[in-house]
Design an enzyme around this catalytic site. Structure first.
Site, mmCIF file in Angstrom:
data_model
loop_
_atom_site.group_PDB
_atom_site.id
_atom_site.type_symbol
_atom_site.label_atom_id
_atom_site.label_comp_id
_atom_site.label_asym_id
_atom_site.label_seq_id
_atom_site.Cartn_x
_atom_site.Cartn_y
_atom_site.Cartn_z
ATOM 1 N N SER A 152 -75.658 12.233 -1.769
ATOM 2 C CA SER A 152 -74.990 13.448 -2.278
ATOM 3 C C SER A 152 -75.677 13.837 -3.575
ATOM 4 O O SER A 152 -76.349 12.997 -4.206
ATOM 5 C CB SER A 152 -73.522 13.114 -2.552
ATOM 6 O OG SER A 152 -72.908 14.118 -3.325
ATOM 7 N N TYR A 165 -66.617 7.554 -6.044
ATOM 8 C CA TYR A 165 -67.426 8.281 -5.046
ATOM 9 C C TYR A 165 -68.878 8.434 -5.526
ATOM 10 O O TYR A 165 -69.824 8.105 -4.805
ATOM 11 C CB TYR A 165 -66.811 9.650 -4.763
ATOM 12 C CG TYR A 165 -67.621 10.442 -3.755
ATOM 13 C CD1 TYR A 165 -67.657 10.050 -2.418
ATOM 14 C CD2 TYR A 165 -68.377 11.543 -4.144
ATOM 15 C CE1 TYR A 165 -68.418 10.749 -1.493
ATOM 16 C CE2 TYR A 165 -69.140 12.250 -3.221
ATOM 17 C CZ TYR A 165 -69.158 11.857 -1.894
ATOM 18 O OH TYR A 165 -69.919 12.537 -0.980
HETATM 19 N N1 NAP Z 1 -68.833 17.847 2.299
HETATM 20 C C1 NAP Z 1 -69.521 17.661 1.188
HETATM 21 O O1 NAP Z 1 -69.400 18.445 0.224
HETATM 22 C C2 NAP Z 1 -70.506 16.518 1.070
HETATM 23 C C3 NAP Z 1 -71.488 16.598 0.061
HETATM 24 C C4 NAP Z 1 -72.374 15.543 -0.071
HETATM 25 C C5 NAP Z 1 -72.295 14.451 0.766
HETATM 26 N N2 NAP Z 1 -71.327 14.407 1.737
HETATM 27 C C6 NAP Z 1 -71.273 13.208 2.580
HETATM 28 O O2 NAP Z 1 -71.480 13.587 3.929
HETATM 29 C C7 NAP Z 1 -70.843 12.650 4.797
HETATM 30 C C8 NAP Z 1 -70.026 13.411 5.826
HETATM 31 O O3 NAP Z 1 -68.989 14.103 5.178
HETATM 32 P P1 NAP Z 1 -68.409 15.493 5.698
HETATM 33 O O4 NAP Z 1 -68.619 16.478 4.629
HETATM 34 O O5 NAP Z 1 -68.874 15.791 7.061
HETATM 35 O O6 NAP Z 1 -66.842 15.126 5.669
HETATM 36 P P2 NAP Z 1 -65.767 15.046 6.851
HETATM 37 O O7 NAP Z 1 -65.738 16.309 7.621
HETATM 38 O O8 NAP Z 1 -64.502 14.592 6.170
HETATM 39 O O9 NAP Z 1 -66.335 13.888 7.789
HETATM 40 C C9 NAP Z 1 -66.256 12.530 7.446
HETATM 41 C C10 NAP Z 1 -66.475 11.694 8.684
HETATM 42 O O10 NAP Z 1 -66.358 10.311 8.325
HETATM 43 C C11 NAP Z 1 -65.460 9.681 9.253
HETATM 44 N N3 NAP Z 1 -64.743 8.577 8.628
HETATM 45 C C12 NAP Z 1 -63.923 8.632 7.537
HETATM 46 N N4 NAP Z 1 -63.385 7.431 7.319
HETATM 47 C C13 NAP Z 1 -63.855 6.608 8.295
HETATM 48 C C14 NAP Z 1 -63.644 5.234 8.611
HETATM 49 N N5 NAP Z 1 -62.822 4.464 7.872
HETATM 50 N N6 NAP Z 1 -64.288 4.705 9.675
HETATM 51 C C15 NAP Z 1 -65.113 5.473 10.431
HETATM 52 N N7 NAP Z 1 -65.350 6.780 10.190
HETATM 53 C C16 NAP Z 1 -64.719 7.336 9.126
HETATM 54 C C17 NAP Z 1 -64.493 10.787 9.672
HETATM 55 O O11 NAP Z 1 -63.958 10.501 10.958
HETATM 56 P P3 NAP Z 1 -62.480 9.939 11.264
HETATM 57 O O12 NAP Z 1 -61.554 10.567 10.262
HETATM 58 O O13 NAP Z 1 -62.264 10.380 12.673
HETATM 59 O O14 NAP Z 1 -62.600 8.465 11.127
HETATM 60 C C18 NAP Z 1 -65.444 11.973 9.767
HETATM 61 O O15 NAP Z 1 -66.059 11.999 11.027
HETATM 62 C C19 NAP Z 1 -70.019 11.731 3.904
HETATM 63 O O16 NAP Z 1 -70.732 10.527 3.693
HETATM 64 C C20 NAP Z 1 -69.929 12.493 2.582
HETATM 65 O O17 NAP Z 1 -69.777 11.649 1.477
HETATM 66 C C21 NAP Z 1 -70.436 15.415 1.915
#
Ligand code: NAP
Length: 272
Positions: A152, A165
């Site tokens: 990130s 985080y």
């Molecule tokens: N959105 C942003 O602004 C952003 C920016 C930089 C980096 N990121 C990173 O990108 C990645 C994806 O995030 P996103 O933005 O796509 O968020 P998201 O829509 O909330 O997706 C997160 C995913 O992680 C899974 N997850 C959460 N807890 C889990 C667990 N205990 N075991 C297995 N799977 C789990 C969720 O699935 P379930 O709930 O079905 O388990 C979901 O599929 C993350 O690592 C996040 O830190 C996001």
């Protein structure tokens, strides 16, 4: 010879956190490029729907393995399941992750531990377990294997109100960049993807409003950054999504550290 375009045709890619947001985006693009998929996250129904969609759209063979990766032993269970199914993973996208919003003093220690368990421990254990297969795939089918870890822009500086985080994402970027170097002669494409704020379920899960963000990224933006990095002959150790985010990440390294932390703290104050 480093291979330019990333072509995972006929190999299998594992995407963690594929049930929403960026994970579903990676699954779509990997399927479009000809990979079979293993999809994991906790919400099995969502994974099954995605698998059906990918099968209908691209003819992808999908294996769905619902799991809570923050639970002790979950990575071992996943690896053993892959072994039983005789699946060799050629591309690993360590995408599952979440954040929390609030001061350290007010945080729930169990939730913070869960965050470290998922964002750091599961990613590290899964990478370690699957790395030999990734390297084997890179060597037998050049240009078809990759390790993509979701860091990130929070990895470039401490983030007050999201202390744990940002620390987990600093770990992910540092770990991935070291691996990038260690595996550079193998042909495996290794990169840490660093998006700024993206419109997914992330902020709802973190309990944070997004009104203070200007110009959030889309999942497609992050996919463009990720696959442009993978399509380079020399895949970069990390790739920042968004021109403004890249500029700010570069500034963080040049400005006095105290100033960077203070400015980040002001930007991340609770609204109102
Ligand atoms: N959105 C942003 O602004 C952003 C920016 C930089 C980096 N990121 C990173 O990108 C990645 C994806 O995030 P996103 O933005 O796509 O968020 P998201 O829509 O909330 O997706 C997160 C995913 O992680 C899974 N997850 C959460 N807890 C889990 C667990 N205990 N075991 C297995 N799977 C789990 C969720 O699935 P379930 O709930 O079905 O388990 C979901 O599929 C993350 O690592 C996040 O830190 C996001």
């Amino acid at each position: 010879m480093p291979h330019a375009v990333f072509t995972p045709i006929g190999t299998t890619a594992l995407v963690t956190g594929a049930s929403s947001g960026l994970g579903a985006g990676y699954a779509h693009e990997l399927a479009r490029r000809g990979a079979d998929l293993v999809l994991t996250a906790r919400r099995g129904e969502r994974l099954a729907d995605l698998a059906a969609d990918l099968a209908a759209t691209y003819g992808t063979v999908c294996t769905v393995i619902p799991l809570d990766l923050a639970c002790p032993g979950a990575v071992g269970e996943l690896v053993s399941d892959l072994g039983t199914r005789r699946i060799t993973v050629g591309t690993l996208v360590n995408n599952a992750g979440f954040g929390t919003y609030g001061t350290v003093l007010d945080s729930d220690p169990e939730r913070e531990a869960e965050q470290v368990a998922l964002n750091v421990q599961a990613l590290t254990a899964l990478t370690h377990a699957l790395l030999p297969g990734l390297i084997h795939t890179a060597q037998t089918t050049p240009g078809s294997a990759a390790l993509v870890n979701l860091a990130s822009t929070a990895s470039f500086q401490p983030v007050p109100q999201m202390a744990v985080y940002a620390a987990t994402k600093a770990y992910v970027r540092s770990y991935t960049e070291a691996l990038w170097y260690e595996t550079r002669a193998t042909g495996l494409k290794v990169t840490a993807i660093c998006p700024g704020p993206v419109s997914t379920e992330f902020f709802a899960v973190a309990g944070r409003t997004t009104s203070s963000f200007r110009g959030m990224l889309t999942v497609d933006d992050v996919m463009r950054t990720s696959f442009a990095a993978l399509d380079r002959a020399s895949t970069p150790p990390h790739a920042v999504s968004g021109r403004r985010n890249a500029l700010l990440a570069g500034l963080c390294a040049r400005l006095p550290h105290r100033l960077v932390i203070t400015a980040t703290g002001r930007l991340n104050r609770p609204a109102g």
